[in-house]
Each structure stands twice: as C-alpha cells, then as structure tokens.
Scaffold this motif. Structure first.
Motif, PDB file in Angstrom:
ATOM      1  N   LEU A 160     -17.746  -1.752  -1.243  1.00 49.65           N
ATOM      2  CA  LEU A 160     -16.780  -2.087  -1.210  1.00 49.65           C
ATOM      3  C   LEU A 160     -15.604  -1.917  -1.509  1.00 49.65           C
ATOM      4  CD1 LEU A 160     -18.449  -3.432  -4.934  1.00 49.65           C
ATOM      5  CD2 LEU A 160     -18.348  -4.768  -2.166  1.00 49.65           C
ATOM      6  N   ALA A 161     -16.046  -0.134  -1.413  1.00 47.21           N
ATOM      7  CA  ALA A 161     -13.959   0.557  -0.984  1.00 47.21           C
ATOM      8  C   ALA A 161     -13.434  -0.249  -0.082  1.00 47.21           C
ATOM      9  CB  ALA A 161     -13.738   1.890  -1.794  1.00 47.21           C
ATOM     10  N   ILE A 162     -14.296   0.383   0.884  1.00 45.55           N
ATOM     11  CA  ILE A 162     -14.137   0.129   2.759  1.00 45.55           C
ATOM     12  C   ILE A 162     -13.810  -0.848   2.608  1.00 45.55           C
ATOM     13  CG2 ILE A 162     -15.604   0.865   4.959  1.00 45.55           C
ATOM     14  CD1 ILE A 162     -16.727   3.207   3.456  1.00 45.55           C
ATOM     15  N   MET A 163     -15.025  -2.262   3.159  1.00 46.09           N
ATOM     16  CA  MET A 163     -14.868  -3.303   3.400  1.00 46.09           C
ATOM     17  C   MET A 163     -13.523  -4.333   2.367  1.00 46.09           C
ATOM     18  SD  MET A 163     -18.469  -4.718   2.861  1.00 46.09           S
ATOM     19  CE  MET A 163     -18.161  -6.519   2.316  1.00 46.09           C
ATOM     20  N   ALA A 164     -12.494  -3.386   1.339  1.00 46.46           N
ATOM     21  CA  ALA A 164     -11.030  -3.691   0.762  1.00 46.46           C
ATOM     22  C   ALA A 164     -10.405  -3.451   1.613  1.00 46.46           C
ATOM     23  CB  ALA A 164     -11.243  -3.483  -0.591  1.00 46.46           C
ATOM     24  N   ASP A 165     -10.403  -1.770   1.968  1.00 47.04           N
ATOM     25  CA  ASP A 165      -9.279  -0.973   3.055  1.00 47.04           C
ATOM     26  C   ASP A 165      -9.529  -1.643   4.055  1.00 47.04           C
ATOM     27  OD1 ASP A 165      -7.789   0.623   3.392  1.00 47.04           O
ATOM     28  OD2 ASP A 165      -9.421   2.317   3.054  1.00 47.04           O
ATOM     29  N   ARG A 166     -10.112  -2.005   4.649  1.00 48.73           N
ATOM     30  CA  ARG A 166     -10.339  -2.311   5.190  1.00 48.73           C
ATOM     31  C   ARG A 166      -9.584  -3.874   6.257  1.00 48.73           C
ATOM     32  NH1 ARG A 166     -13.974  -0.844  10.495  1.00 48.73           N
ATOM     33  NH2 ARG A 166     -14.352   1.537  10.620  1.00 48.73           N
ATOM     34  N   ASN A 167     -10.077  -4.662   4.889  1.00 49.41           N
ATOM     35  CA  ASN A 167      -9.931  -6.111   4.952  1.00 49.41           C
ATOM     36  C   ASN A 167      -8.157  -5.933   4.423  1.00 49.41           C
ATOM     37  OD1 ASN A 167     -11.821  -7.010   4.939  1.00 49.41           O
ATOM     38  ND2 ASN A 167     -12.783  -7.646   2.833  1.00 49.41           N
ATOM     39  N   ARG A 168      -7.593  -4.717   3.234  1.00 45.77           N
ATOM     40  CA  ARG A 168      -6.440  -5.079   3.166  1.00 45.77           C
ATOM     41  C   ARG A 168      -5.573  -4.056   4.583  1.00 45.77           C
ATOM     42  NH1 ARG A 168      -4.357  -5.204  -2.158  1.00 45.77           N
ATOM     43  NH2 ARG A 168      -6.515  -4.984  -3.617  1.00 45.77           N
TER      44      ARG A 168
END
Length: 174
Positions: A160-168
């Motif tokens: 989830l952190a990586i998905m949020a990081d990539r989205n941002r």
C-alpha cells in the motif's frame, strides 16, 4: 552549472533507486511472509508425533533459520530507506514506517522467541526429547503464528505504501 548537473544526476539516481528498492523490499518480505505462511498452513505440528515434529522442525531450521532472517533484514533495510526517501510526503513515509515496524516486531519475535527454541530442538534426538516437548512445540507454534500475521500485514502495508508513493510520484505537479 556544475551544481545543477550534480543535483540533476542525484535526482535521477534517487528516481532510479526508488523503484529498485521498492521491488527488492516487496520481493524479500514476500518471500519471508510466504515462507512463514506456508509453514503455518502446511505444517501445523499440533497433530504430529514426536518423531515427525522433530524431523520436520529440524529440517526447516536447517533450511530457513539463517535465510529467512537475512531476507527479513534486507526488507527492513530497504523499507527503512524508502521511509527516509519519502520523508517529505508524510502519509507515504508513515505507511513505510508502519510496514517497517510490523516487520521489525516479526524479526524480534523470530530472534527472541522462535530461534532459541530452534537452537534447542536441533540438539534433540528421538531418544533425548524432553518430556514436555509438546509444551515447547506449542510455544514455538504460537510465536510462529504471531510472526506470520505480522509479516503478512507488513507486506500488505508495504505494498500500500508503494502504491501510494507511486501514485503521488506520478501525479502531475501544479
């Protein structure tokens, strides 16, 4: 001009390093969580005879007692670096930090609950097993299930952190 080239190069280096670290962190914690999950679902020792328990745990310890902690340590290092790299984006940094904490607690349980029992069990023979081997087995199993849940949750939070990081990271700047 030299300073801007250096900054540009370091920005490229960080931009290149981040997905590599993300990939490696996921791979390592997924291997750890998957291994502990497989043991949890496939090798519940509750119904094992003394000999089956002894042979199974000694075999697992021989193959995993060093490898899994090393992979977990690698995942911790990479997740910690990712948290630092995301420090300017508080929600993402907090998510990485939470994944780190979950993995770290699983590592502490491994080191101070499971591994001391492993160290004892590898010295047992079928003739030297203690009378209370089932109590020892049950303590090991309890802590194994706890570390498995923490590892799986750590993996989920890391993803989830990586998905949020990539989205941002990919969001257009204003």
């Amino acid at each position: 001009m030299q300073a801007s080239r250096t900054l540009s190069r370091s920005g490229v280096a960080v931009a290149t390093a981040r997905p590599v670290l993300q990939f490696l962190a996921i791979m390592l914690i997924a291997l750890v969580a998957g291994s502990t999950f497989g043991i949890w679902r496939g090798y519940d020792p509750g119904g094992y005879s003394a000999l089956t328990f002894l042979e199974t745990l000694q075999g697992a310890v021989g193959g995993l007692n060093v490898t899994l902690p090393l992979m977990g340590a690698g995942a911790l290092v990479m997740t910690g670096i990712l948290a630092v790299m995301a420090r300017r984006d508080r929600p993402v940094a907090v998510a990485y930090a939470f994944a780190f904490v979950l993995m770290a607690v699983a590592a502490v349980i491994t080191r101070f609950a499971n591994q001391p029992i492993n160290a004892d069990v590898v010295t047992w023979t079928p003739d030297s097993m203690p009378a209370n081997w089932t109590a020892i087995r049950d303590v090991w199993w309890h802590w194994h299930v706890v570390r498995t849940m923490l590892s799986m949750l750590g993996l989920a939070v890391l993803v989830l952190a990586i998905m949020a990081d990539r989205n941002r990271s990919s969001a257009p700047s204003a």
